[in-house]
Design a protein around this motif. Structure first.
Motif: not given
Lengths: 239, 274
Positions: A28-55
């Motif tokens: 339960a942290r605060r997440y800030d992210l803004r993705v504009m059209p055509g952007d590519c954001v690379l996110i390194e997430a060591r734990e796949p489960e955390r990446a799934s939850l963030f998605a």
């Protein structure tokens, strides 16, 4: 491509989004992210489960205790169930968590989101799927159940499903491992072509070396940890 | 201090109330869920926007599975039932000199009471358990979350078409069951020489014995049995938790399905018995 201070036109925007831990499993942290059209954001997430939850958070599945999560300018919290489902239909996703339904053939798994969300003729959807299958190195549209395909063919099929119907946003959890090389290069070619059409890409990976060839072309880079989402590099910010 | 004492004084009754509430909620939870889900199925089913290609595919697939898969079981069970019940009824009524009541007894026992129950049991065993296994595997395996992430509502795409397909299958198999059982009974009686009239006379007796209400109540029993068997199986599968496995889910789903069939048949029989 994007205005730092503005939010107009952002495809995905998290502003102080704090998920409910009990219901999501995401810290339960605060997440800030803004993705504009055509952007590519690379996110390194060591734990796949955390990446799934963030998605999931980006897809409006995770309820928020605080802050806002918007997709294509629409606040997930203000959408009804049907509207939210329709909006999710505009997101192409490769999930690392149980992505296939085994009692359907792989072809149905691939075409299901398009068959569900659009009124495009079935033959057109099938043609689109077949074309993508060939581009990703499959001999045709696989009709066997997913459980009977090799891991590589499943990775190819997952890419096909994500790119079907020209989505506005791609949420890709470890889509490629680098092997086989033809899949990796096709994947890079496809995300570049999609970005040129205005599709935004959020690419998660447990191993940062998988971003290798694409790192210079990324708009933003983050690391997703238990403590939150940390910016590693922002080309727009530094340029 | 006073507040503390008051709160301590209320702790006992509160705990009792909490316990009572928890037990009540646990016992009625599934029934309330079933009522809510039934309403949702009916409400969503009349919205044209619900019937997308994926939902139509699932409905067709389930209908084929439920009717095609249950057809031989229904024919076999119906033939056995017809053989057993019709033969015995006709034989004993003949001995008692009450052969003219054959049609009435057939309608009362076979068509009105036994056929809907057995069709419900066949649907539960042949299709309901399969449905429960598949849906619970999706829930436990995390595929439901994947469907949700794709914007596909699992209730609309899986539960709704399967429940409605089971409802249609209940009606179809119920009609097949009734007809087959009566035909089997007639054939056996004819071979044994208990009945000498034509099959049309036999069916005429049966039709004469039916009340107008039977034309509504008997199909309603079959339809509602199928509906609730399907919905119970889907809800049990969707409601699976990490503590569950097939060993706990299948018996639970079976008991719920049987209870649903029994409740539907008993309520309709009692309500329209006069």
């Amino acid at each position: 491509m994007s205005a730092e201070g503005g939010t107009e036109g952002a495809i995905l925007e998290l502003v102080g989004a704090r998920p409910m831990f009990d219901e999501s499993g995401l810290t339960a942290r605060r997440y800030d992210l803004r993705v504009m059209p055509g952007d590519c954001v690379l996110i390194e997430a060591r734990e796949p489960e955390r990446a799934s939850l963030f998605a999931d958070l980006c897809s409006g599945i995770v309820p928020l205790a605080d802050g806002t999560a918007r997709c294509m300018g629409l606040d997930w919290a203000n959408l009804g169930e049907r509207e939210a489902c329709a909006l999710r239909g505009r997101i192409g996703r490769i999930s690392s968590r149980a992505p296939w339904i085994d009692f359907y053939g792989t072809h149905l798994n691939i075409m299901m989101p398009q068959l569900h969300h659009t009124r495009r003729p079935s033959t057109e959807i099938e043609g689109n799927a077949l074309d993508l299958c060939r581009r990703f190195g499959l001999p045709g549209l696989p009709t066997l159940p997913p459980g009977r395909l090799s891991d590589t063919d499943l990775a190819r099929s997952a890419c096909v499903r994500a790119f079907m119907g020209a989505p506005s946003l791609l949420l890709l959890e470890d889509p490629v491992t680098g092997e086989p090389p033809d899949l990796y290069s096709t994947f890079l070619r496809e995300i570049t072509a999609s970005r040129e059409r205005g599709t935004s890409v959020v690419w998660f990976s447990a191993a940062p070396e998988r971003f290798r060839d694409y790192r210079p072309f990324a708009s933003q880079r983050f690391r997703l940890m238990e403590e939150g989402l940390f910016s590693m590099h922002d080309r727009r910010g530094t340029s | 201090m006073l507040e503390w004492a008051v709160s301590r004084g209320l702790a006992g009754p509160r705990r009792m109330l909490a316990l009572l509430g928890a037990v009540t909620r646990r016992q009625t939870r599934f029934s309330l869920m079933l009522i809510a889900a039934s309403w949702s199925v009916l409400r969503e089913a009349v919205r044209p926007n619900t019937w997308r290609r994926t939902v139509r595919y699932e409905f067709r697939h389930m209908l084929t599975q439920a009717i095609g898969g249950g057809l031989y079981s229904t024919l076999f069970t119906a033939a056995l039932t017809g053989f057993g019940i019709v033969t015995q009824a006709v034989y004993w009524l003949g001995i008692a000199g009450m052969a003219q009541l054959t049609g009435s007894l057939m309608v009362t026992v076979l068509v009105r009471e036994i056929a809907p129950v057995l069709v419900g049991v066949i649907l539960l065993g042949r299709s309901g358990m399969l449905m429960l296994t598949r849906v619970s595997r999706l829930t436990l395996g995390g595929q439901m979350r994947t469907l949700q992430a794709q914007g596909i509502d699992p209730f609309i795409t899986l539960a709704l078409p399967r429940t409605l397909a089971m409802m249609v299958a209940g009606f179809a198999l119920g009609m097949i069951f009734g007809t087959t059982a009566l035909l089997a009974g007639y054939a056996v009686c004819r071979v044994q020489g208990v009945i000498n009239g034509s099959i049309w006379t036999f069916f005429n007796d049966v039709v004469d014995a039916m009340r107008p209400l039977d034309y509504v109540v008997v199909p309603a029993k079959c339809v509602l049995s199928g509906f609730f068997v399907g919905l119970c199986a889907c809800l049990t599968g969707l409601d699976a938790t990490r503590e569950d496995d097939l060993g706990t889910l299948l018996p639970r789903g079976f008991v719920r399905g049987i209870l649903a069939v029994m409740v539907v048949n008993t309520v309709l029989s009692v309500s329209f018995s006069s």
